[in-house]
Design a protein around this motif. Structure first.
Motif, short mmCIF file in Angstrom:
data_model
loop_
_atom_site.label_atom_id
_atom_site.label_comp_id
_atom_site.label_asym_id
_atom_site.label_seq_id
_atom_site.Cartn_x
_atom_site.Cartn_y
_atom_site.Cartn_z
N GLY A 109 0.81 -1.22 0.00
CA GLY A 109 0.00 0.00 0.00
C GLY A 109 0.84 1.27 0.00
O GLY A 109 0.29 2.37 -0.01
N GLY A 110 2.14 1.14 -0.01
CA GLY A 110 3.01 2.32 -0.11
C GLY A 110 2.91 3.23 1.10
O GLY A 110 2.33 2.88 2.13
N ALA A 111 3.50 4.41 0.97
CA ALA A 111 3.47 5.38 2.07
C ALA A 111 2.05 5.87 2.30
O ALA A 111 1.65 6.16 3.43
CB ALA A 111 4.40 6.55 1.76
N CYS A 147 6.92 15.03 8.07
CA CYS A 147 7.47 14.42 6.87
C CYS A 147 8.91 14.93 6.72
O CYS A 147 9.14 16.13 6.52
CB CYS A 147 6.62 14.82 5.65
SG CYS A 147 7.29 14.23 4.09
N GLN A 195 10.04 3.14 -3.13
CA GLN A 195 10.37 3.39 -4.55
C GLN A 195 11.18 4.65 -4.81
O GLN A 195 11.44 4.99 -5.95
CB GLN A 195 9.08 3.41 -5.38
CG GLN A 195 8.19 4.61 -5.17
CD GLN A 195 7.24 4.46 -3.98
OE1 GLN A 195 7.49 3.70 -3.06
NE2 GLN A 195 6.16 5.20 -3.98
N LYS A 196 11.60 5.37 -3.76
CA LYS A 196 12.41 6.56 -3.98
C LYS A 196 13.88 6.21 -3.81
O LYS A 196 14.71 6.50 -4.65
CB LYS A 196 12.04 7.66 -2.97
CG LYS A 196 10.55 7.88 -2.78
CD LYS A 196 9.90 8.67 -3.90
CE LYS A 196 8.40 8.58 -3.93
NZ LYS A 196 7.68 9.37 -2.98
N ASN A 204 11.34 14.73 4.59
CA ASN A 204 11.81 15.35 3.34
C ASN A 204 10.59 15.59 2.45
O ASN A 204 9.87 14.65 2.12
CB ASN A 204 12.81 14.43 2.64
CG ASN A 204 13.42 15.06 1.40
OD1 ASN A 204 14.30 15.92 1.49
ND2 ASN A 204 12.94 14.67 0.23
C1 LIG Z 1 6.19 9.49 -2.72
C2 LIG Z 1 5.82 9.89 -1.35
C3 LIG Z 1 4.62 9.45 -0.74
C4 LIG Z 1 3.64 8.58 -1.45
O1 LIG Z 1 4.18 7.33 -1.61
P1 LIG Z 1 3.36 6.09 -2.17
O2 LIG Z 1 4.26 4.95 -1.85
O3 LIG Z 1 3.16 6.34 -3.62
O4 LIG Z 1 2.07 6.01 -1.45
C5 LIG Z 1 4.39 9.85 0.55
N1 LIG Z 1 5.24 10.64 1.22
C6 LIG Z 1 6.38 11.08 0.67
C7 LIG Z 1 7.30 11.96 1.45
C8 LIG Z 1 6.71 10.73 -0.63
O5 LIG Z 1 7.85 11.17 -1.18
#
Ligand SMILES: *Cc1c(COP(=O)(O)O)cnc(C)c1O
Length: 362
Positions: free
Chosen positions: A76-78, A150, A197-198, A152
């Protein structure tokens, strides 16, 4: 069409280290004599469990995760963590404090409002999120179940240079876009999460680093797969985990080791970002968007002041092999995302390209 790999400045998904991609390719169809791809393995098999355990151990060692904390692999990612954090933590007092330092921070706060009372402890909205609120500006109440920030701000290109002091309130942090770029004192955090994924792996997962004593207090209707306690108890295997993403994360962590771990990475990323910022500071054409003391070493935002020229720049840069430099649609301008896998040489060459563009467009 490009016959060689280009410099991809995408904010995410983003570049992966070439040696990692090459190793994955070499192991793709027959992983180390198993006769199958990692994609085809049972997640309960011996071969896969050894990948899983090693990845977890390497992650903990690289980030120096203390024994009080555990790491969880969650799908589900961030974005799903924007909900998981309040679902798991807000129940203790029903209230949470959030710093609004940019788009993703704001999205996290909005999502949390569904599950309790959310108070904005500080905001940088008055200056389009070009700066980071100072410690003295944070209004954190003792009755907050947690304080969220957050680390960054991927879209705006700003980065917190300090860990907020909360007076004992658990600290929750979205580190999606700067995790593994420098050492972090994990013991200061209740929960850290990051979409992978970053800076770490292909998309499909978030890593959660949790102070174990915060688990077990989720709201009654929390889906099982979002419960930190369920994930802890099942070692992130309550259901099929994103097996291949975890394998790729493991390869990236080995590569990070070869860069000198997080201390090595910190040096590399600071030098890499400085090349670009030094150029921007002296350029008559391009201007950095973020306030200098808040600048991110991961996402560098800049503009010419002329939207047409910005568009021309992004287009010509892409044609020359510098892809994805267009800024986020919310803020315009340009953004160079220079995560761990971006070679310093990519930034050196980008600056050369910018100098030439500057000469031709005076
Ligand atoms: C890319 C990003 C998100 C979203 O990430 P997903 O994995 O696409 O849900 C959330 N927070 C930060 C700081 C991001 O760079």
């Amino acid at each position: 069409m490009f016959n060689e790999r280009i410099y991809n400045f995408s904010a995410g998904p983003s570049m992966l280290p070439l040696p990692v991609l090459e190793q994955a390719a070499a192991e793709m169809t027959n992983y180390r004599g198993s006769g199958m791809s990692v994609m085809e393995m049972s997640h309960r098999s011996k071969a896969y469990l050894s990948i899983f355990e090693e990845t977890k151990a390497d992650f903990k060692r690289l980030l120096a995760v203390p024994d009080t904390h555990e790491i969880l692999f969650m799908q589900g990612g961030a974005t799903l963590q924007f909900a998981a954090v309040p679902m798991n933590l807000i129940g203790t007092t029903g209230k949470a404090d959030y710093a609004n330092s940019g788009n993703f921070a704001n999205l996290a706060a909005k999502e949390a409002k569904k599950y309790g009372e959310v108070r904005i402890a500080a905001s940088s909205e008055d200056k389009n999120h070009t700066y980071i609120p100072a410690q003295s500006a944070l209004k954190i109440s003792p009755d907050a179940a947690y304080f969220h920030y957050c680390a960054n701000n991927t879209i705006e290109g700003t980065e917190w240079k300090y860990i907020p002091a909360t007076g004992g309130v658990p600290l929750a942090c979205d580190m999606s876009s700067n995790i593994m770029s420098k050492p972090v004192d994990v013991s200061k955090y209740g929960v850290i999460y990051a979409g992978v994924q970053k800076n770490m792996a292909p998309a499909g997962m978030a890593v959660v680093i949790l102070d174990k004593k915060l688990a077990g207090k989720e709201l009654a209707y929390t889906p099982k797969l979002m419960s930190y306690q369920v994930l802890l108890d099942s070692d992130s295997m309550h259901n099929t985990p994103p097996c291949y993403t975890i394998y790729m994360l493991g390869l990236v962590l080995k590569w990070l080791d070869r860069q000198g771990g997080l201390a090595g990475m910190e040096k590399i990323k600071a030098e890499r970002a400085k090349i670009l910022y030094d150029y921007l500071d002296g350029s008559p054409l391009f201007k950095g968007c973020a306030s200098p003391e808040a600048r991110s070493d991961m996402n560098v935002t800049f503009r010419t002041g002329n939207e047409e020229l910005d568009a021309k720049f992004a287009k010509e840069a892409a044609a020359a092999g510098f892809e994805n430099l267009k800024g986020h649609r919310n803020v315009g301008g340009m953004r160079a995302s220079i995560y761990n896998a971006m070679p310093t040489e990519g930034v050196v060459k980008l600056v050369e390209f910018m100098k030439n563009f500057e000469l031709k467009n005076k």
